[in-house]
Design an enzyme around this catalytic site. Structure first.
Site, PDB file in Angstrom:
ATOM      1  CG  HIS A   1       7.536 -12.123  -8.100  1.00 14.63           C
ATOM      2  ND1 HIS A   1       6.640 -12.768  -7.287  1.00 14.63           N
ATOM      3  CD2 HIS A   1       8.162 -11.218  -7.321  1.00 14.63           C
ATOM      4  CE1 HIS A   1       6.713 -12.254  -6.072  1.00 14.63           C
ATOM      5  NE2 HIS A   1       7.640 -11.308  -6.071  1.00 14.63           N
TER       6      HIS A   1
ATOM      7  CG  ASP B   1      11.649 -11.857   1.006  1.00 11.57           C
ATOM      8  OD1 ASP B   1      11.997 -12.361  -0.072  1.00 11.57           O
ATOM      9  OD2 ASP B   1      11.367 -10.653   1.154  1.00 11.57           O
TER      10      ASP B   1
ATOM     11  CD  GLU C   1       9.829 -14.259  -6.338  1.00 13.32           C
ATOM     12  OE1 GLU C   1      10.564 -13.385  -6.825  1.00 13.32           O
ATOM     13  OE2 GLU C   1       9.280 -14.147  -5.229  1.00 13.32           O
TER      14      GLU C   1
ATOM     15  NE  ARG D   1       0.610  -8.160  -3.904  1.00 17.23           N
ATOM     16  CZ  ARG D   1       1.881  -7.730  -3.782  1.00 17.23           C
ATOM     17  NH1 ARG D   1       2.893  -8.549  -4.043  1.00 17.23           N
ATOM     18  NH2 ARG D   1       2.129  -6.486  -3.420  1.00 17.23           N
TER      19      ARG D   1
ATOM     20  NE  ARG E   1       6.238  -4.900  -9.574  1.00 15.31           N
ATOM     21  CZ  ARG E   1       6.091  -5.268  -8.313  1.00 15.31           C
ATOM     22  NH1 ARG E   1       5.532  -6.417  -8.008  1.00 15.31           N
ATOM     23  NH2 ARG E   1       6.481  -4.466  -7.333  1.00 15.31           N
TER      24      ARG E   1
HETATM   25  C1  BG6 Z   1       9.604 -11.024  -3.385  1.00 18.30           C
HETATM   26  C2  BG6 Z   1      10.619 -10.257  -2.605  1.00 18.30           C
HETATM   27  O1  BG6 Z   1      10.187 -11.483  -4.558  1.00 18.30           O
HETATM   28  O2  BG6 Z   1       8.525 -10.162  -3.720  1.00 18.30           O
HETATM   29  C3  BG6 Z   1       9.959  -9.712  -1.351  1.00 18.30           C
HETATM   30  O3  BG6 Z   1      11.728 -11.103  -2.285  1.00 18.30           O
HETATM   31  C4  BG6 Z   1       8.770  -8.853  -1.718  1.00 18.30           C
HETATM   32  O4  BG6 Z   1      10.908  -8.967  -0.600  1.00 18.30           O
HETATM   33  C5  BG6 Z   1       7.826  -9.664  -2.601  1.00 18.30           C
HETATM   34  O5  BG6 Z   1       8.093  -8.445  -0.548  1.00 18.30           O
HETATM   35  C6  BG6 Z   1       6.617  -8.870  -3.087  1.00 18.30           C
HETATM   36  O6  BG6 Z   1       7.023  -7.701  -3.684  1.00 18.30           O
HETATM   37  P1  BG6 Z   1       5.970  -6.641  -4.190  1.00 18.30           P
HETATM   38  O7  BG6 Z   1       6.777  -5.459  -4.662  1.00 18.30           O
HETATM   39  O8  BG6 Z   1       5.223  -7.293  -5.329  1.00 18.30           O
HETATM   40  O9  BG6 Z   1       5.076  -6.327  -3.030  1.00 18.30           O
END
Ligand code: BG6
Length: 293
Positions: A163, A208, A267, A67, A93
Protein backbone atom coordinates in the site's frame (compact mmCIF):
# COMPACT_ATOMS: atom_id res chain seq x y z
CA UNK A 1 18.55 -7.93 16.94
CA UNK A 2 22.05 -6.49 16.48
CA UNK A 3 23.25 -9.90 15.25
CA UNK A 4 21.56 -8.92 11.97
CA UNK A 5 23.48 -5.63 11.69
CA UNK A 6 25.73 -5.17 8.65
CA UNK A 7 28.66 -2.85 9.43
CA UNK A 8 28.45 0.46 7.57
CA UNK A 9 25.18 -0.54 5.87
CA UNK A 10 22.43 -1.62 8.27
CA UNK A 11 21.75 -1.36 11.97
CA UNK A 12 18.75 -2.01 14.16
CA UNK A 13 17.73 0.71 16.60
CA UNK A 14 14.99 1.65 19.02
CA UNK A 15 12.46 3.89 17.32
CA UNK A 16 9.62 6.16 18.52
CA UNK A 17 6.78 4.52 20.45
CA UNK A 18 8.82 1.58 21.65
CA UNK A 19 9.13 0.15 18.13
CA UNK A 20 12.29 -1.20 16.52
CA UNK A 21 13.50 -0.36 13.03
CA UNK A 22 16.29 -1.18 10.64
CA UNK A 23 18.19 1.85 9.43
CA UNK A 24 19.94 1.31 6.12
CA UNK A 25 22.51 3.66 4.69
CA UNK A 26 24.58 2.79 1.63
CA UNK A 27 26.30 4.63 -1.20
CA UNK A 28 23.09 4.27 -3.23
CA UNK A 29 20.28 5.06 -0.80
CA UNK A 30 18.95 5.25 2.70
CA UNK A 31 15.89 3.54 4.13
CA UNK A 32 14.07 2.71 7.37
CA UNK A 33 12.10 -0.49 7.88
CA UNK A 34 10.06 -1.16 11.04
CA UNK A 35 9.71 -4.68 12.42
CA UNK A 36 6.07 -3.97 13.13
CA UNK A 37 4.35 -4.71 9.87
CA UNK A 38 7.73 -5.20 8.10
CA UNK A 39 6.93 -1.62 7.20
CA UNK A 40 9.22 0.48 4.99
CA UNK A 41 8.72 4.09 6.09
CA UNK A 42 11.53 5.79 4.27
CA UNK A 43 13.51 5.24 1.07
CA UNK A 44 15.62 7.94 -0.50
CA UNK A 45 18.03 7.23 -3.32
CA UNK A 46 21.07 9.51 -2.93
CA UNK A 47 20.53 12.93 -4.47
CA UNK A 48 16.73 12.55 -4.46
CA UNK A 49 13.99 13.87 -2.24
CA UNK A 50 12.30 11.18 -0.12
CA UNK A 51 10.20 8.95 -2.38
CA UNK A 52 7.79 7.75 0.30
CA UNK A 53 5.31 9.92 2.18
CA UNK A 54 4.79 9.48 5.94
CA UNK A 55 2.40 11.72 7.81
CA UNK A 56 3.84 13.95 10.52
CA UNK A 57 0.79 12.85 12.53
CA UNK A 58 1.34 9.13 12.07
CA UNK A 59 1.11 6.99 15.15
CA UNK A 60 4.16 4.93 16.00
CA UNK A 61 2.90 2.53 18.64
CA UNK A 62 2.58 -1.21 19.11
CA UNK A 63 -0.45 -2.55 17.26
CA UNK A 64 -1.21 0.75 15.47
CA UNK A 65 -0.86 1.10 11.70
CA UNK A 66 1.74 3.58 10.50
CA UNK A 67 0.28 6.23 8.16
CA UNK A 68 2.55 6.23 5.16
CA UNK A 69 5.47 4.33 3.69
CA UNK A 70 4.54 0.84 2.53
CA UNK A 71 1.99 -0.91 4.75
CA UNK A 72 1.90 -4.63 3.91
CA UNK A 73 -1.76 -5.57 3.54
CA UNK A 74 -2.72 -9.21 4.12
CA UNK A 75 -4.96 -11.28 4.13
CA UNK A 76 -7.88 -9.03 3.23
CA UNK A 77 -8.01 -5.65 1.53
CA UNK A 78 -10.22 -2.90 3.00
CA UNK A 79 -13.14 -4.16 5.05
CA UNK A 80 -13.16 -7.93 5.54
CA UNK A 81 -15.39 -9.55 2.92
CA UNK A 82 -17.41 -11.69 5.34
CA UNK A 83 -18.53 -8.59 7.27
CA UNK A 84 -17.12 -9.83 10.59
CA UNK A 85 -15.67 -7.14 12.88
CA UNK A 86 -12.05 -7.20 11.79
CA UNK A 87 -9.40 -4.51 11.31
CA UNK A 88 -9.36 -2.79 7.92
CA UNK A 89 -6.71 -4.12 5.53
CA UNK A 90 -5.98 -7.30 7.50
CA UNK A 91 -3.74 -8.01 10.44
CA UNK A 92 -0.26 -8.10 8.89
CA UNK A 93 0.44 -4.37 9.10
CA UNK A 94 -0.18 -4.27 12.84
CA UNK A 95 1.88 -7.27 13.89
CA UNK A 96 5.52 -7.76 14.75
CA UNK A 97 7.28 -9.73 12.00
CA UNK A 98 10.30 -11.96 12.59
CA UNK A 99 13.60 -11.21 10.89
CA UNK A 100 14.78 -14.12 8.77
CA UNK A 101 18.05 -12.52 7.75
CA UNK A 102 19.92 -9.58 6.27
CA UNK A 103 22.32 -9.58 3.36
CA UNK A 104 24.76 -7.25 1.64
CA UNK A 105 24.70 -8.03 -2.09
CA UNK A 106 27.65 -7.63 -4.44
CA UNK A 107 27.12 -4.15 -5.79
CA UNK A 108 26.02 -2.78 -2.44
CA UNK A 109 22.28 -3.44 -2.23
CA UNK A 110 21.02 -4.36 1.22
CA UNK A 111 18.27 -6.93 1.69
CA UNK A 112 16.18 -7.72 4.77
CA UNK A 113 13.84 -10.67 4.89
CA UNK A 114 10.92 -10.88 7.31
CA UNK A 115 8.38 -13.58 7.98
CA UNK A 116 4.92 -13.77 9.49
CA UNK A 117 3.57 -17.07 10.77
CA UNK A 118 0.26 -17.92 12.46
CA UNK A 119 -0.17 -16.79 16.07
CA UNK A 120 -3.09 -16.63 18.51
CA UNK A 121 -4.43 -13.44 16.96
CA UNK A 122 -4.32 -14.72 13.35
CA UNK A 123 -5.96 -17.97 14.47
CA UNK A 124 -8.77 -15.94 16.02
CA UNK A 125 -9.35 -14.45 12.59
CA UNK A 126 -9.40 -17.96 11.13
CA UNK A 127 -5.88 -17.99 9.65
CA UNK A 128 -4.04 -20.90 11.22
CA UNK A 129 -1.81 -22.34 8.51
CA UNK A 130 0.06 -19.93 6.24
CA UNK A 131 3.55 -18.58 5.91
CA UNK A 132 4.34 -15.12 4.55
CA UNK A 133 7.81 -13.98 3.64
CA UNK A 134 8.54 -10.34 2.78
CA UNK A 135 11.89 -9.17 1.51
CA UNK A 136 12.98 -5.60 0.94
CA UNK A 137 16.06 -4.76 -1.11
CA UNK A 138 17.37 -1.22 -0.85
CA UNK A 139 19.48 0.38 -3.56
CA UNK A 140 18.86 2.81 -6.41
CA UNK A 141 15.64 0.79 -6.71
CA UNK A 142 13.39 -0.32 -3.89
CA UNK A 143 12.51 -3.95 -4.51
CA UNK A 144 9.86 -5.71 -2.46
CA UNK A 145 8.73 -9.32 -2.66
CA UNK A 146 5.78 -10.77 -0.77
CA UNK A 147 5.48 -14.55 -0.89
CA UNK A 148 2.61 -16.45 0.70
CA UNK A 149 2.38 -20.20 1.18
CA UNK A 150 -0.72 -22.13 2.10
CA UNK A 151 0.19 -24.63 4.83
CA UNK A 152 -3.41 -25.74 5.35
CA UNK A 153 -5.11 -28.84 4.03
CA UNK A 154 -7.82 -26.64 2.51
CA UNK A 155 -7.54 -23.98 -0.21
CA UNK A 156 -6.64 -20.47 0.96
CA UNK A 157 -8.11 -17.33 -0.58
CA UNK A 158 -6.57 -14.00 0.36
CA UNK A 159 -6.08 -10.41 -0.75
CA UNK A 160 -2.84 -8.46 -0.44
CA UNK A 161 -1.26 -5.10 -1.22
CA UNK A 162 1.93 -3.14 -0.92
CA UNK A 163 0.00 0.00 0.00
CA UNK A 164 2.67 2.42 -1.15
CA UNK A 165 2.35 6.13 -0.24
CA UNK A 166 4.38 8.28 -2.63
CA UNK A 167 5.56 11.77 -1.74
CA UNK A 168 4.63 14.37 -4.35
CA UNK A 169 4.99 18.14 -4.41
CA UNK A 170 1.37 18.99 -5.25
CA UNK A 171 -1.51 16.63 -6.03
CA UNK A 172 -2.92 19.21 -8.48
CA UNK A 173 0.17 18.81 -10.62
CA UNK A 174 0.58 15.04 -10.50
CA UNK A 175 -0.92 12.13 -12.42
CA UNK A 176 -0.65 8.36 -12.70
CA UNK A 177 -0.23 6.72 -16.10
CA UNK A 178 -0.37 3.03 -17.01
CA UNK A 179 -4.00 2.27 -16.28
CA UNK A 180 -5.77 3.36 -19.47
CA UNK A 181 -8.67 1.14 -20.47
CA UNK A 182 -8.86 -0.71 -17.15
CA UNK A 183 -12.07 -1.46 -15.30
CA UNK A 184 -12.00 -0.21 -11.73
CA UNK A 185 -14.15 -0.36 -8.64
CA UNK A 186 -14.94 3.20 -7.55
CA UNK A 187 -15.11 2.94 -3.76
CA UNK A 188 -16.20 6.58 -3.53
CA UNK A 189 -19.31 5.87 -5.65
CA UNK A 190 -20.97 2.82 -4.13
CA UNK A 191 -18.33 0.40 -5.47
CA UNK A 192 -19.62 0.96 -9.02
CA UNK A 193 -17.54 -0.53 -11.81
CA UNK A 194 -16.24 2.03 -14.25
CA UNK A 195 -13.85 2.08 -17.14
CA UNK A 196 -10.92 4.44 -17.41
CA UNK A 197 -10.67 5.99 -20.88
CA UNK A 198 -7.55 6.85 -22.75
CA UNK A 199 -6.29 9.15 -20.03
CA UNK A 200 -4.06 9.21 -16.97
CA UNK A 201 -5.55 9.21 -13.49
CA UNK A 202 -5.70 12.77 -12.17
CA UNK A 203 -6.89 13.59 -8.69
CA UNK A 204 -9.37 16.43 -8.18
CA UNK A 205 -11.52 14.91 -5.42
CA UNK A 206 -11.48 11.95 -3.06
CA UNK A 207 -10.21 9.06 -5.17
CA UNK A 208 -10.36 5.40 -4.22
CA UNK A 209 -10.08 3.14 -7.26
CA UNK A 210 -9.31 -0.57 -7.37
CA UNK A 211 -8.17 -1.20 -10.95
CA UNK A 212 -8.78 -4.82 -11.84
CA UNK A 213 -6.89 -7.31 -13.96
CA UNK A 214 -3.96 -5.07 -14.80
CA UNK A 215 -0.34 -6.12 -14.65
CA UNK A 216 0.88 -2.83 -16.11
CA UNK A 217 3.76 -0.72 -14.88
CA UNK A 218 2.49 2.59 -13.48
CA UNK A 219 4.24 5.92 -13.44
CA UNK A 220 3.60 8.76 -11.02
CA UNK A 221 4.35 12.01 -12.86
CA UNK A 222 5.32 14.88 -10.58
CA UNK A 223 5.45 18.06 -12.65
CA UNK A 224 6.68 20.29 -9.83
CA UNK A 225 9.61 18.20 -8.68
CA UNK A 226 10.07 17.15 -12.29
CA UNK A 227 10.36 13.48 -11.51
CA UNK A 228 8.73 10.21 -12.48
CA UNK A 229 8.29 7.40 -10.00
CA UNK A 230 8.08 4.09 -11.84
CA UNK A 231 6.32 1.13 -10.24
CA UNK A 232 6.96 -2.19 -11.98
CA UNK A 233 5.29 -5.28 -10.66
CA UNK A 234 4.76 -9.01 -11.06
CA UNK A 235 2.32 -11.48 -9.54
CA UNK A 236 -0.11 -8.60 -9.05
CA UNK A 237 -3.35 -8.19 -11.00
CA UNK A 238 -4.78 -5.12 -9.24
CA UNK A 239 -3.53 -1.58 -8.81
CA UNK A 240 -5.20 0.71 -6.29
CA UNK A 241 -5.04 4.50 -6.52
CA UNK A 242 -6.03 6.37 -3.38
CA UNK A 243 -6.07 9.97 -2.19
CA UNK A 244 -8.42 10.96 0.65
CA UNK A 245 -8.70 14.61 -0.46
CA UNK A 246 -9.74 17.37 1.95
CA UNK A 247 -12.74 16.20 3.98
CA UNK A 248 -11.68 12.63 4.58
CA UNK A 249 -8.24 13.81 5.66
CA UNK A 250 -9.87 16.12 8.22
CA UNK A 251 -11.54 13.09 9.76
CA UNK A 252 -8.33 11.10 10.07
CA UNK A 253 -6.55 11.61 13.38
CA UNK A 254 -3.27 10.32 11.99
CA UNK A 255 -3.06 12.75 9.08
CA UNK A 256 -2.28 16.48 9.13
CA UNK A 257 -4.87 18.74 7.45
CA UNK A 258 -2.77 19.39 4.33
CA UNK A 259 -1.34 15.90 3.90
CA UNK A 260 -3.69 15.06 1.02
CA UNK A 261 -1.82 17.56 -1.18
CA UNK A 262 1.49 15.82 -0.78
CA UNK A 263 0.73 12.13 -1.18
CA UNK A 264 -0.71 9.60 -3.56
CA UNK A 265 -1.03 5.88 -3.02
CA UNK A 266 -0.36 3.59 -5.96
CA UNK A 267 -0.75 0.12 -4.53
CA UNK A 268 0.53 -3.12 -6.00
CA UNK A 269 -2.26 -5.49 -5.07
CA UNK A 270 -4.41 -8.54 -5.59
CA UNK A 271 -7.85 -7.46 -4.41
CA UNK A 272 -11.56 -8.05 -5.11
CA UNK A 273 -11.91 -10.19 -8.28
CA UNK A 274 -8.15 -10.68 -8.22
CA UNK A 275 -7.95 -12.32 -4.78
CA UNK A 276 -5.39 -15.12 -4.80
CA UNK A 277 -6.56 -18.74 -4.51
CA UNK A 278 -3.92 -21.16 -3.26
CA UNK A 279 -4.35 -24.90 -3.12
CA UNK A 280 -2.81 -26.73 -0.15
CA UNK A 281 0.98 -26.44 -0.21
CA UNK A 282 0.99 -23.87 -3.04
CA UNK A 283 2.58 -20.45 -2.86
CA UNK A 284 2.31 -17.15 -4.69
CA UNK A 285 4.75 -14.29 -5.06
CA UNK A 286 3.95 -10.60 -5.62
CA UNK A 287 6.76 -8.16 -6.37
CA UNK A 288 7.08 -4.42 -6.80
CA UNK A 289 10.13 -2.59 -7.96
CA UNK A 290 10.27 1.19 -7.66
CA UNK A 291 12.68 3.63 -9.22
CA UNK A 292 12.88 7.36 -9.81
CA UNK A 293 13.84 9.15 -13.02
C1 BG6 B 1 -6.95 2.32 0.43
C2 BG6 B 1 -8.39 1.92 0.39
O1 BG6 B 1 -6.18 1.29 -0.08
O2 BG6 B 1 -6.57 2.55 1.78
C3 BG6 B 1 -9.22 3.03 1.01
O3 BG6 B 1 -8.78 1.65 -0.96
C4 BG6 B 1 -8.76 3.31 2.42
O4 BG6 B 1 -10.59 2.66 0.99
C5 BG6 B 1 -7.26 3.61 2.40
O5 BG6 B 1 -9.46 4.42 2.94
C6 BG6 B 1 -6.67 3.84 3.79
O6 BG6 B 1 -6.99 2.80 4.62
P1 BG6 B 1 -6.59 2.83 6.15
O7 BG6 B 1 -7.20 1.60 6.76
O8 BG6 B 1 -5.08 2.78 6.19
O9 BG6 B 1 -7.13 4.11 6.71
Amino acid sequence: MSRFDIPNALRFEDAPGGLVRAVISTAAAEADVYLQGAHVTHWTPRGQRPVLFVSSKSRFAPGKAIRGGVPVIFPWFGARGDGSPSPAHGFARNMGWAIEGTKLHNGGNVEITFSLAPNDATREFGYAAFHVCFSVTVGTELEMELETRNDAKEPLTYEEALHTYFAIADIHRASVSGLTGTTYVDKTDGFKRKKLGNESVRIAKETDQVHLSTKATCVVHDLVWNRRIIVEKSGSDSTVVWNPWIDKTKGMSDMAPDDWKEMICVETANAADNAVHLSPGASHKLTASIRVE
